[in-house]
Design a protein around this motif. Structure first.
Motif, PDB file in Angstrom:
ATOM      1  N   ILE A  48       0.837  -1.203   0.000  1.00 44.71           N
ATOM      2  CA  ILE A  48       0.000   0.000   0.000  1.00 44.71           C
ATOM      3  C   ILE A  48       0.872   1.252   0.000  1.00 44.71           C
ATOM      4  O   ILE A  48       0.599   2.217  -0.722  1.00 44.71           O
ATOM      5  CB  ILE A  48      -0.950  -0.005   1.217  1.00 44.71           C
ATOM      6  N   SER A  97       0.626   1.389  -9.003  1.00 42.90           N
ATOM      7  CA  SER A  97      -0.505   2.019  -8.307  1.00 42.90           C
ATOM      8  C   SER A  97      -1.785   2.066  -9.131  1.00 42.90           C
ATOM      9  O   SER A  97      -2.853   2.329  -8.587  1.00 42.90           O
ATOM     10  CB  SER A  97      -0.125   3.452  -7.914  1.00 42.90           C
ATOM     11  N   LEU A 152      -6.561   7.290   1.016  1.00 39.52           N
ATOM     12  CA  LEU A 152      -5.108   7.318   0.888  1.00 39.52           C
ATOM     13  C   LEU A 152      -4.687   7.825  -0.490  1.00 39.52           C
ATOM     14  O   LEU A 152      -3.756   8.628  -0.615  1.00 39.52           O
ATOM     15  CB  LEU A 152      -4.533   5.913   1.124  1.00 39.52           C
ATOM     16  N   TYR A 153      -5.381   7.368  -1.521  1.00 39.27           N
ATOM     17  CA  TYR A 153      -5.065   7.796  -2.876  1.00 39.27           C
ATOM     18  C   TYR A 153      -5.348   9.281  -3.061  1.00 39.27           C
ATOM     19  O   TYR A 153      -4.567  10.010  -3.686  1.00 39.27           O
ATOM     20  CB  TYR A 153      -5.858   6.967  -3.886  1.00 39.27           C
ATOM     21  N   LYS A 200       2.190   1.883  -3.398  1.00 38.08           N
ATOM     22  CA  LYS A 200       1.169   2.488  -4.258  1.00 38.08           C
ATOM     23  C   LYS A 200       1.027   3.985  -3.982  1.00 38.08           C
ATOM     24  O   LYS A 200       0.928   4.796  -4.912  1.00 38.08           O
ATOM     25  CB  LYS A 200      -0.178   1.791  -4.040  1.00 38.08           C
ATOM     26  N   ILE A 201       1.008   4.344  -2.715  1.00 28.95           N
ATOM     27  CA  ILE A 201       0.853   5.748  -2.346  1.00 28.95           C
ATOM     28  C   ILE A 201       2.020   6.574  -2.864  1.00 28.95           C
ATOM     29  O   ILE A 201       1.836   7.668  -3.419  1.00 28.95           O
ATOM     30  CB  ILE A 201       0.734   5.890  -0.804  1.00 28.95           C
ATOM     31  N   LYS A 253     -11.417   1.215   0.933  1.00 23.29           N
ATOM     32  CA  LYS A 253     -10.560   1.594   2.061  1.00 23.29           C
ATOM     33  C   LYS A 253      -9.297   2.320   1.620  1.00 23.29           C
ATOM     34  O   LYS A 253      -8.678   3.014   2.434  1.00 23.29           O
ATOM     35  CB  LYS A 253     -10.180   0.341   2.867  1.00 23.29           C
ATOM     36  N   GLN A 254      -8.912   2.177   0.344  1.00 23.64           N
ATOM     37  CA  GLN A 254      -7.720   2.858  -0.141  1.00 23.64           C
ATOM     38  C   GLN A 254      -8.034   4.205  -0.795  1.00 23.64           C
ATOM     39  O   GLN A 254      -7.112   4.957  -1.135  1.00 23.64           O
ATOM     40  CB  GLN A 254      -6.968   1.963  -1.127  1.00 23.64           C
TER      41      GLN A 254
END
Length: 263
Positions: free
Chosen positions: A32, A87, A112-113, A35-36, A108-109
């Motif tokens: 994760i 990502s 964050l994205y 990806k961020i 849930k992501q």
């Protein structure tokens, strides 16, 4: 295609399968974070290069409007091929939210994205303001030309087209995935050609918010926060309505029984 996993399709034996929060294996914290970071870097360079071409054109007059359009298309294409497999290369809160709504991305992501995309835009905008002497005339954000409602409608239309194309090349296994980055980049370029003189052709809340916050210019900012998500949701909805099936065309046409079952 280069970034099918991150746009919501898992691969199994080289074939795509629809994913959801229930079906997808849990991701590690490290994945994760990767990806961020990819979203921050990707968004940074999309905004730095795209908005940078606007600044350079205003300050030096050496890029021209067609050149600005080409830069936007090229940088999106380059970054899709660079970090798309990490990502998903969203770089756009409207795209992220839309994929989550249509179950191509875990809810849930999403926060964050969005934070990563806004951070990338802020960093790029801050860097541009430090590197160049940005005057009011050289403002690299987006401000509606004429009535806000005209730019609002324009943003919905071009965001619709962008998401329609993304849905076709990123979620449909019948598409030629290797050309997806080119298709998305060229869509951005065409949208900027047509809508640039009207609304600035944002298509992306992060693209407009970053420069607005750094340069403290918020005129018509609601257009770019509300318009693109409406357009992307409608674009994805429309593509899902006409998709019909996830089966390749050769499987559909090799027997008449499938067509008969739909009559």
């Amino acid at each position: 295609m280069p970034w099918n996993n991150e746009f919501g399709d898992d691969t199994e034996g080289g074939k795509k399968t629809e994913s959801s929060d229930v079906d997808s294996p849990p991701e590690t914290i490290v994945q994760i974070i990767q990806k961020i970071i990819a979203e921050v870097i990707g968004t940074f360079f999309v905004i730095f290069m795209g908005c940078g071409s606007v600044v350079v054109n205003h300050v030096y007059g050496s890029v021209t409007f067609p050149g600005v359009c080409v830069v936007w298309g090229l940088i999106v294409m380059v970054m899709v091929y660079s970090v798309g497999h990490i990502s998903g290369a969203h770089f756009n809160p409207a795209v992220t939210v839309t994929f989550a709504i249509f179950r191509h991305f875990p809810y849930k992501q999403v926060p964050l994205y969005i934070v990563a995309q806004l951070l990338g835009s802020l960093l790029a905008s801050g860097t541009l303001s430090l590197v160049f002497s940005v005057t009011d005339e050289a403002y690299f954000g987006t401000i509606p030309v004429g009535p806000d409602i005209r730019s609002f409608v324009t943003e919905i239309i071009i965001s619709f087209l962008l998401m329609f194309v993304i849905s076709g090349v990123a979620t449909d296994n019948r598409a030629i995935g290797e050309l997806a980055g080119i298709a998305v980049g060229m869509t951005i370029m065409l949208n900027v050609f047509v809508a640039g003189p009207v609304s600035g052709a944002s298509m992306n809340p992060a693209r407009s918010l970053g420069p607005a916050i750094v340069m403290r210019k918020f005129k018509g900012i609601w257009v770019y926060i509300v318009g693109p998500p409406i357009g992307t949701i409608l674009g994805a909805l429309c593509y899902n309505l006409i998709r019909f099936t996830d089966k390749p065309l050769r499987e559909i046409t090799k027997t008449a029984s499938f067509l008969k079952s739909k009559n």
